[in-house]
Design a protein around this motif. Structure first.
Motif, PDB file in Angstrom:
ATOM      1  N   GLU A 115       0.673  -1.153   0.027  1.00 44.80           N
ATOM      2  CA  GLU A 115       0.063   0.091  -0.019  1.00 44.80           C
ATOM      3  C   GLU A 115       0.668   1.194  -0.052  1.00 44.80           C
ATOM      4  N   SER A 116       2.348   1.218   0.724  1.00 42.90           N
ATOM      5  CA  SER A 116       2.894   2.519   0.903  1.00 42.90           C
ATOM      6  C   SER A 116       4.190   2.400   0.890  1.00 42.90           C
ATOM      7  N   GLY A 173       3.950   3.706   6.756  1.00 46.91           N
ATOM      8  CA  GLY A 173       3.932   3.930   5.378  1.00 46.91           C
ATOM      9  C   GLY A 173       3.467   5.411   5.029  1.00 46.91           C
ATOM     10  N   ASN A 179       1.871   7.681   1.208  1.00 46.49           N
ATOM     11  CA  ASN A 179       1.571   7.889  -0.113  1.00 46.49           C
ATOM     12  C   ASN A 179       2.347   8.752  -1.051  1.00 46.49           C
TER      13      ASN A 179
END
Length: 720
Positions: A183-184, A515, A517
């Protein structure tokens, strides 16, 4: 686990294989990772927490054995010793993305040991330590919130390359290592030749696509190995937390809003001491209801953290600045005599003193390892003494943090240094951190740039560095330019960015959350760019450009290149010739196999004298050129004349004079200096000379003198 489980996938044209259940079955988890013919063995092990531990004791140990490349360790002991700088940097590279993926309250001992078992010389194993560490933790009974993966991205001719080979990296304008989850992005460490911000983000997104694929591979491995998610029970809420928040959060908030680090810390400590005195006035450490002094201290820390984060999210930084505002910048050069360059860079309460020393090729650092031995002609050493933060600690050698910060600053400055051919000096920079309150590594980049310009090193662009932090609560976040130590400690991100006005030279991301983005990355780089340009304007107001001349105390160096076949001629039998040149001129001469000769001395005259000797020794003999030579021997058919050191030519009797010559000795004598012209060089490099041609060119003649001598001889005979 007793069953061997394996997954494979082609990544960037080579096969990646992960294997578990075959090796080290008593370890908590183990993985054999192979990419191409490079393989790593990774073992993870967990153990109970030590009493009183208030942090997560994760240890990463990465080692490269020489045997992996079919080599023996150098030196007397044929066994690897303490970790090298490269191994230490890889440990840090691996630790940074793994550590945030454990629960904040987890305190058990965890070790991840990574050994390079084979290296094919093509695929660098360092980046695979991240993926291997994630996989080894994933198959262990641990609350690891992975998987994650690490990738390297290069760039040649503006084309991104995934997992570039060692040879490709020599041509690459970018060396970007990143780690992330599906995801990140979790960690970034990259260096490039002034890469524009948008291009750097594109490289990160390019790499993240591979991260996702490798994470899916690990998930497949865990599924095939029947790895069940680890059930972690978080400890009960601190019994003091609500009390401390209610009674002391207001006082903490007031204490924390002070622009001075020392005063801010002292005021906060006073509130803490008051809380302890109120509930534990004596020597007891536990109350009747079971609440302990240790719990009170932990609750105060949690409340302090919450207050600081809340203040920042509301737009009130601890030192009163705006979110995009730099601290006060002060620059000064030429503080120290004797050294070749010095500079002091102060940003708020962070201060770096840079010392620059220029040396010769003999001062280069030799670096050996799995790959070819290299000579490093630029290095930056970073020192962080305890007094810089007002503490007393044991004085030891550089630790992992100092090595890591020094390497970050070094690689951030390196892209703007002149090429070795144009500036053949070895450069050493020492950054002494005299005061620290946030981002001393980026302060080192700034002081190093100022020091280089003061020393007269012709850098292509000045470089500055800044750190940007983030406080993130859910989907809301605030970016902080030029973070101070407390904001680093209580915040979620330390994003260091170094570069010139043209682009990024160094970038490093550390996170305490799981994380960030693409949006946060782009905004951070843009905010860092604005701050960097403001920094550069201030720096350039102190010293506009590199000094045109090196300081008098610096050595002088000149280089020349000769035909490699003539290296032996310069060295001479048993080094006799080169020693004679060095002794007569006072210069230091170094020769490498490709024919490059480096001459160094105290001044230009010394270097020029040695260079003249070498040029005379190695220059090509040219037909038609007149040389001043010395008669070395006489034969019946002519004389041999030394026209260059170690180079004789034949002066045939027919080329001695424009008149008749009975005997060579009648015209020249051994040791006599004469001018001769090269009239031919044959295919065996034999040189033919002419004295007669020189006389003709100069409009001189000695035939009359020779005939007069003959007449005198006849006359003397008649008298007798």
């Amino acid at each position: 686990m007793s069953k061997k489980v394996q997954v494979s996938k082609e990544i960037a044209g080579r096969t990646l294989t992960l294997t578990t259940g075959q090796l080290a079955k008593q370890a908590s988890g183990s993985i054999l990772l192979q990419y191409g013919d490079t393989s790593l063995f990774i073992a993870s092990q967990t153990g109970p927490s030590r009493p009183g531990t208030d942090f997560f004791p994760l240890t990463i140990d990465y080692r490269e054995r020489f045997a992996a490349a079919g080599k023996f360790p150098g030196g007397f002991l044929k066994r690897e010793g303490r970790p090298t700088q490269r191994e230490i940097l890889t440990c840090r590279l691996t630790d940074r993305p793994l550590r945030p993926l454990f629960p904040k309250t987890f305190r058990d001992e965890v070790q991840v040991m990574i050994n390079v078992m084979s290296c094919d010389g093509e695929n660098d194993p360092d980046v695979w330590a991240i993926t291997g560490g994630s996989a080894a933790l994933g198959v262990a009974p641990l609350p690891f919130q992975g998987p994650i993966a690490g990738v390297r991205v290069g760039m040649i001719d503006d084309e991104f390359i995934l997992f570039p080979t060692v040879e490709q990296m020599k041509e690459s304008d970018l060396d970007l290592v990143m780690a992330g989850s599906k995801e990140s992005v979790l960690m970034i460490e990259g260096f490039g030749d002034q890469i524009p911000e948008d291009q750097m983000v594109d490289a990160l997104m390019f790499g993240h696509e591979a991260v996702i694929e490798i994470c899916k591979m690990q998930s497949e491995l865990f599924k095939k190995a029947n790895i069940e998610p680890f059930e972690y029970e978080a400890p009960a809420e601190n019994p003091w937390l609500s009390t401390v928040e209610k009674e002391f959060s207001g006082k903490i908030k007031e204490a924390r809003q002070n622009t001075k680090k020392v005063e801010r810390s002292a005021a906060t400590k006073a509130v803490r001491d008051a809380a302890i005195e109120k509930y534990f006035p004596g020597e007891e450490t536990e109350l009747e209801d079971g609440r302990t002094l240790a719990d009170l201290k932990e609750a105060f820390y949690q409340t302090d953290l919450k207050v600081c984060r809340s203040l920042t999210m509301s737009g009130k930084r601890l030192d009163g600045r705006g979110t995009d505002e730099l601290r006060q910048i002060d620059c000064e050069v030429d503080l120290l005599p004797v050294v070749h360059g010095s500079a002091l860079f102060t940003r708020g309460e962070t201060q770096s003193l840079a010392t620059v020393v220029l040396g010769t090729v003999r001062d280069e650092q030799r670096v050996d390892g799995l790959f070819d031995e290299i000579n490093q002609s630029f290095y930056l050493h970073y020192n962080f003494p305890s007094f810089s933060v007002g503490e007393c600690r044991p004085i030891r050698g550089p630790g992992r943090r100092e090595i890591g910060h020094g390497a970050l600053a070094e690689r951030s400055v390196a892209p703007v240094l002149p090429k070795k051919e144009a500036f053949p000096y070895t450069i050493r920079i020492i950054s002494d951190i005299l005061e620290s309150n946030g981002s001393s590594s980026m302060a080192s980049v700034c002081s190093a740039t100022l020091g280089l310009m003061a020393a007269g090193v012709p850098i292509s662009q000045p470089v500055a560095g800044i750190s940007v932090g983030v406080i993130k609560e859910g989907d809301d976040y605030v970016l902080l330019t030029d973070i101070i130590g407390d904001e680093d400690h209580f915040g979620d991100m330390d994003f260091k960015v170094a570069g010139s006005q043209k682009g990024i030279t160094g970038i490093q991301l550390d996170l305490k959350i799981d994380g960030i983005n693409e949006e946060i990355i782009r905004k951070t780089l843009e905010q860092a760019k604005i701050a960097r340009r403001e920094l550069l304007r201030t720096m350039l107001s102190t010293i506009r450009r590199p000094r045109p001349e090196l300081p008098d105390s610096a050595p002088r160096i000149v280089t020349t290149k000769i035909n490699p076949e003539k290296i032996g001629l310069v060295i001479g039998p048993s080094g006799k010739t080169i020693r004679a040149i060095q002794e007569s001129t006072g210069a230091q001469i170094d020769i490498v196999d490709d024919g490059t000769i480096t001459i160094s001395g105290d001044n230009k005259e010394v270097c020029s004298g040695a260079l003249a000797h070498i040029e005379a020794l190695t220059e090509e003999i040219k037909v038609g050129r007149i040389y001043s030579g010395t008669v070395s021997s006489i034969k019946d058919f002519g004389a041999f004349v030394e026209i260059a050191p170690g180079k004789d030519g034949l002066l045939h009797i027919s080329e001695l004079s424009d008149g008749f010559v009975k005997s060579v000795a009648d015209v020249v004598k051994v040791g006599e200096a004469i001018d001769v012209k090269v009239i031919a060089v044959d295919d065996q490099n034999r040189v033919k000379l002419s004295r007669k041609a020189v006389l003709a060119e100069q409009g001189l003649t000695d035939s009359e003198d020779e005939s007069d001598d003959d007449d005198d001889d006849d006359y003397d005979g008649e008298e007798e």
